[in-house]
Design an enzyme around this catalytic site. Structure first.
Site, PDB file in Angstrom:
ATOM      1  N   GLY A   9     -10.040  -7.536  45.965  1.00 18.64           N
ATOM      2  CA  GLY A   9     -10.706  -7.071  44.740  1.00 18.64           C
ATOM      3  C   GLY A   9     -10.754  -5.548  44.724  1.00 18.64           C
ATOM      4  O   GLY A   9     -11.644  -4.957  44.098  1.00 18.64           O
ATOM      5  N   GLY A  56     -11.197  -3.774  41.462  1.00 17.75           N
ATOM      6  CA  GLY A  56     -12.320  -4.220  40.619  1.00 17.75           C
ATOM      7  C   GLY A  56     -13.371  -3.133  40.425  1.00 17.75           C
ATOM      8  O   GLY A  56     -13.284  -2.037  40.984  1.00 17.75           O
ATOM      9  N   ASP A  57     -14.365  -3.498  39.659  1.00 17.61           N
ATOM     10  CA  ASP A  57     -15.431  -2.562  39.288  1.00 17.61           C
ATOM     11  C   ASP A  57     -16.245  -2.097  40.501  1.00 17.61           C
ATOM     12  O   ASP A  57     -16.537  -0.905  40.659  1.00 17.61           O
ATOM     13  CB  ASP A  57     -16.342  -3.278  38.274  1.00 17.61           C
ATOM     14  CG  ASP A  57     -17.512  -2.430  37.863  1.00 17.61           C
ATOM     15  OD1 ASP A  57     -17.268  -1.370  37.261  1.00 17.61           O
ATOM     16  OD2 ASP A  57     -18.665  -2.801  38.157  1.00 17.61           O
ATOM     17  N   ARG A 115      -5.046  -8.594  42.399  1.00 15.69           N
ATOM     18  CA  ARG A 115      -3.991  -9.232  41.602  1.00 15.69           C
ATOM     19  C   ARG A 115      -3.044  -8.241  40.952  1.00 15.69           C
ATOM     20  O   ARG A 115      -1.879  -8.557  40.720  1.00 15.69           O
ATOM     21  CB  ARG A 115      -4.629 -10.109  40.542  1.00 15.69           C
ATOM     22  CG  ARG A 115      -4.488 -11.553  40.913  1.00 15.69           C
ATOM     23  CD  ARG A 115      -4.809 -12.478  39.821  1.00 15.69           C
ATOM     24  NE  ARG A 115      -5.861 -11.997  38.939  1.00 15.69           N
ATOM     25  CZ  ARG A 115      -6.556 -12.796  38.161  1.00 15.69           C
ATOM     26  NH1 ARG A 115      -6.324 -14.086  38.172  1.00 15.69           N
ATOM     27  NH2 ARG A 115      -7.478 -12.335  37.367  1.00 15.69           N
ATOM     28  N   ASP A 145     -26.516  -7.209  51.152  1.00 15.14           N
ATOM     29  CA  ASP A 145     -27.555  -6.969  50.154  1.00 15.14           C
ATOM     30  C   ASP A 145     -27.779  -5.468  50.208  1.00 15.14           C
ATOM     31  O   ASP A 145     -28.382  -4.953  51.162  1.00 15.14           O
ATOM     32  CB  ASP A 145     -28.848  -7.719  50.507  1.00 15.14           C
ATOM     33  CG  ASP A 145     -29.899  -7.541  49.404  1.00 15.14           C
ATOM     34  OD1 ASP A 145     -29.982  -6.433  48.841  1.00 15.14           O
ATOM     35  OD2 ASP A 145     -30.625  -8.500  49.100  1.00 15.14           O
ATOM     36  N   HIS A 146     -27.270  -4.771  49.188  1.00 12.92           N
ATOM     37  CA  HIS A 146     -27.216  -3.316  49.345  1.00 12.92           C
ATOM     38  C   HIS A 146     -28.603  -2.680  49.408  1.00 12.92           C
ATOM     39  O   HIS A 146     -28.738  -1.552  49.855  1.00 12.92           O
ATOM     40  CB  HIS A 146     -26.328  -2.668  48.274  1.00 12.92           C
ATOM     41  CG  HIS A 146     -26.867  -2.765  46.892  1.00 12.92           C
ATOM     42  ND1 HIS A 146     -26.633  -3.845  46.092  1.00 12.92           N
ATOM     43  CD2 HIS A 146     -27.628  -1.931  46.176  1.00 12.92           C
ATOM     44  CE1 HIS A 146     -27.240  -3.662  44.949  1.00 12.92           C
ATOM     45  NE2 HIS A 146     -27.854  -2.507  44.959  1.00 12.92           N
ATOM     46  N   ASP A 149     -31.014 -13.281  40.034  1.00 13.86           N
ATOM     47  CA  ASP A 149     -30.219 -12.066  40.196  1.00 13.86           C
ATOM     48  C   ASP A 149     -30.908 -11.032  41.097  1.00 13.86           C
ATOM     49  O   ASP A 149     -30.245 -10.287  41.803  1.00 13.86           O
ATOM     50  CB  ASP A 149     -29.968 -11.451  38.806  1.00 13.86           C
ATOM     51  CG  ASP A 149     -28.909 -10.366  38.831  1.00 13.86           C
ATOM     52  OD1 ASP A 149     -27.858 -10.587  39.459  1.00 13.86           O
ATOM     53  OD2 ASP A 149     -29.133  -9.299  38.230  1.00 13.86           O
ATOM     54  N   HIS A 199     -32.826  -9.339  46.516  1.00  8.96           N
ATOM     55  CA  HIS A 199     -33.300  -7.980  46.811  1.00  8.96           C
ATOM     56  C   HIS A 199     -34.816  -7.909  47.044  1.00  8.96           C
ATOM     57  O   HIS A 199     -35.277  -7.359  48.042  1.00  8.96           O
ATOM     58  CB  HIS A 199     -32.945  -7.027  45.664  1.00  8.96           C
ATOM     59  CG  HIS A 199     -31.492  -7.013  45.325  1.00  8.96           C
ATOM     60  ND1 HIS A 199     -30.516  -6.969  46.293  1.00  8.96           N
ATOM     61  CD2 HIS A 199     -30.840  -7.018  44.140  1.00  8.96           C
ATOM     62  CE1 HIS A 199     -29.334  -6.957  45.704  1.00  8.96           C
ATOM     63  NE2 HIS A 199     -29.502  -6.994  44.397  1.00  8.96           N
ATOM     64  N   LYS A 255     -35.213  -5.597  33.038  1.00  4.42           N
ATOM     65  CA  LYS A 255     -34.238  -4.712  32.396  1.00  4.42           C
ATOM     66  C   LYS A 255     -34.870  -4.085  31.169  1.00  4.42           C
ATOM     67  O   LYS A 255     -35.835  -4.593  30.621  1.00  4.42           O
ATOM     68  CB  LYS A 255     -33.017  -5.520  31.995  1.00  4.42           C
ATOM     69  CG  LYS A 255     -32.400  -6.247  33.175  1.00  4.42           C
ATOM     70  CD  LYS A 255     -30.913  -6.308  33.068  1.00  4.42           C
ATOM     71  CE  LYS A 255     -30.302  -6.868  34.330  1.00  4.42           C
ATOM     72  NZ  LYS A 255     -29.956  -5.845  35.312  1.00  4.42           N
TER      73      LYS A 255
END
Ligand code: NAD
Length: 486
Positions: free
Chosen positions: A17, A20-21, A51, A177-178, A235, A240, A333
């Site tokens: 990946g 990826g982002d 990919r 888990d950052h 999420d 977290h 959020k």
């Protein structure tokens, strides 16, 4: 204060990946900053595998752009960027097919650490693990790094653990888990366990309650449809906030050793009480204009969505240390500020010899994760001057951002630190399989409960502190939330 950099062993790090982002924003610019800090040995290599049908040159151009955009002031060091890019290679690969695997196998070297970062959708984790094994690319010492989400409930997490366990042992698996990679989070352990000062007070006798807040200003934006299948509980809370709670609540491990630390965290998760429906407030942000424009439901492309973009919970821990001291968790959020904080709110003195002082405050140890990572302990002192004995609150600032760099930007990003830990083979800051499963075992009935009751999230205005009911969650107990501010 100058931070010491200890180079890691030579490695081949394959980033599945790699186009990826996450790779573009965090992993690759982070690796560049470690390179700049002198932590990456001369012969280490980073191999992108994704990919996109590009070659080494194409990947290097991609990474250069990523560093320019996300590398911060490090990106200005153009000569170093050019040297770093030489360490990069690329293989076009299909996780589910045969394309690229022989080429990758041919690239790998013996006698260096082999690490494989699975920065792809979790649905591909099993296929990657299997192919690494089939093609003889992974050795018994190789490490794999897996991204969140680690399952969406206990059953899927167990399946994922079982799939990875077919080809890798637990000591090879690094579930990231950052939040655990943040400087302040690790400092929390240092403050607790390297000082005699706090530990005697670290219990229900002296701590009134704990607040953990992770507030974001952004909405679910472009990933609304994906987010709608998870929500704030899955999420953010299950991983977290749970990890932060564990680090605050755990007993002292017998040693700062990966399994000793994770054993203690696991005990905390097992001690969590089920959460009562009255102790949960879920919310969805409203639109800014008329009707639903800009609302959560619009962002999620689901007018009938019951998924929460905000959640607040009162959590009790059933053990001797914490019985009677609630932990209030909230995350959401489109709130008023981007701010993450753990606040340890101590009890008031048993008797004030100064009488009823106006402005009297409890001692609070505030641990800020973002922005301005650091810790502050608020204490009451005498207001200076001859005006009699008046008290005032002052912060004892233990911020280290300024100490480490002019503006704190020299603090390594969580991903940088965690990737270096993978190469060092240190799993302390990564979640163990049983920990993740225990966290889901606590989370699942909470979600099942509100689904069975047909609870609808309450609306809240963008830029606010969340739904009104969340304020009541604390008011009810004679407490109040800390202000959400940057
Ligand atoms: P992305 O969609 O931007 O990138 C996916 C990458 O996977 C691409 O490089 C793509 O080429 C590759 N890929 C897709 N199918 C493939 C296949 N069959 N074979 C080989 N490669 C394939 O995703 P992302 O946002 O970078 O997220 C990657 C992982 O990180 C996910 O598990 C995500 O949940 C997790 N994560 C992302 C973020 C974030 O901020 N983006 C944050 C936390 C966790």
């Amino acid at each position: 204060m100058v931070s010491r950099v200890i180079p890691v062993d030579c490695f081949d790090l394959v980033v599945f990946g790699g186009t990826g982002d996450l790779a573009r924003r965090k992993i690759l610019p982070g690796l560049f900053r470690r390179f700049l800090a002198g932590q990456i040995p001369e012969d280490a290599r980073i191999i992108g595998a994704a990919r996109a049908e590009i070659d080494d040159t194409g990947f290097r151009a991609f990474v250069k752009d990523a560093i320019m955009e996300f590398g911060g002031k490090a990106a200005k060091q153009t000569e170093a960027v050019a040297q770093f890019l030489e360490r990069l290679h690329y293989v076009a690969i299909d996780a589910k097919g045969e394309v690229g695997w022989a080429a990758l196998a041919g690239l790998m070297r013996d006698d260096v650490v082999r690490a494989f970062y699975f920065s792809v959708a979790p649905a591909l984790f099993g296929a990657l693990a299997e192919r690494l094994h089939q093609h003889g690319i992974a050795s018994p010492e190789s490490r794999i790094v897996v991204e969140k989400p680690f399952g969406r409930d206990l059953e899927s997490a167990q399946k994922l653990n079982a799939t990875l366990a077919l080809h890798f042992t637990e000591h090879q698996i690094y579930r990231i888990d950052h939040y655990l990679g943040k400087e302040t989070v690790q400092n929390l352990m240092a403050v607790r366990f390297a000082n005699i000062l706090f530990e005697p007070l670290w219990n229900a006798r002296h701590i009134d309650h704990v607040q953990i807040t992770v507030a974001e200003t952004v909405g679910v934006g472009g990933r609304g449809a994906y987010y709608d299948k998870s929500g704030a509980m899955r999420d953010m809370v299950q991983n977290h906030l749970m990890q932060l709670l564990c680090l605050i609540a755990m007993e002292a491990p017998y040693r700062f050793d990966p399994d000793a630390v994770r054993d203690e965290k696991l005990k905390v998760i097992h001690a969590l009480e089920p959460v009562r429906p009255d102790d949960i407030v879920r919310g969805q942000y409203r639109g800014t204009g008329k009707g639903t424009a800009g609302s959560y439901c619009e962002d999620a492309e689901n007018p009938d969505s019951r998924t929460e973009s905000y959640i607040a919970l009162k959590v009790d821990i059933a053990n001797w240390r914490w019985k009677g001291t609630p932990f209030y968790l909230r995350t959401g959020k489109k709130l008023r500020a981007r701010a993450s904080e753990i606040a340890i709110v101590f009890k008031e003195v048993p008797h004030s010899i100064f009488g009823e002082e106006e402005g009297w405050r409890e001692n609070v140890l505030s641990i800020r994760l973002q922005p301005n990572e650091g810790m502050t302990l608020s204490v009451m002192i005498k207001e200076p001057g001859p005006g009699g004995m008046r008290l005032t609150e002052v912060p004892l600032d233990m911020s280290f951002a300024e100490a480490l760099g002019e503006d704190g930007t020299d603090i390594p990003d969580a991903y940088e630190r965690l990737i270096m830990d993978v190469i060092r083979g240190n799993q302390t800051l990564f979640m163990r399989g049983d920990e993740v499963e225990a966290a889901w075992a606590w989370t699942d009935p909470i979600i099942a409960g509100w689904e069975a009751r047909g609870d609808k999230p309450r609306g809240y205005d963008p830029g606010s502190s969340g739904p009104e009911d969340a304020l009541m969650l604390l008011h009810r107990d004679g407490r109040r939330w800390r202000e959400i501010r940057e």
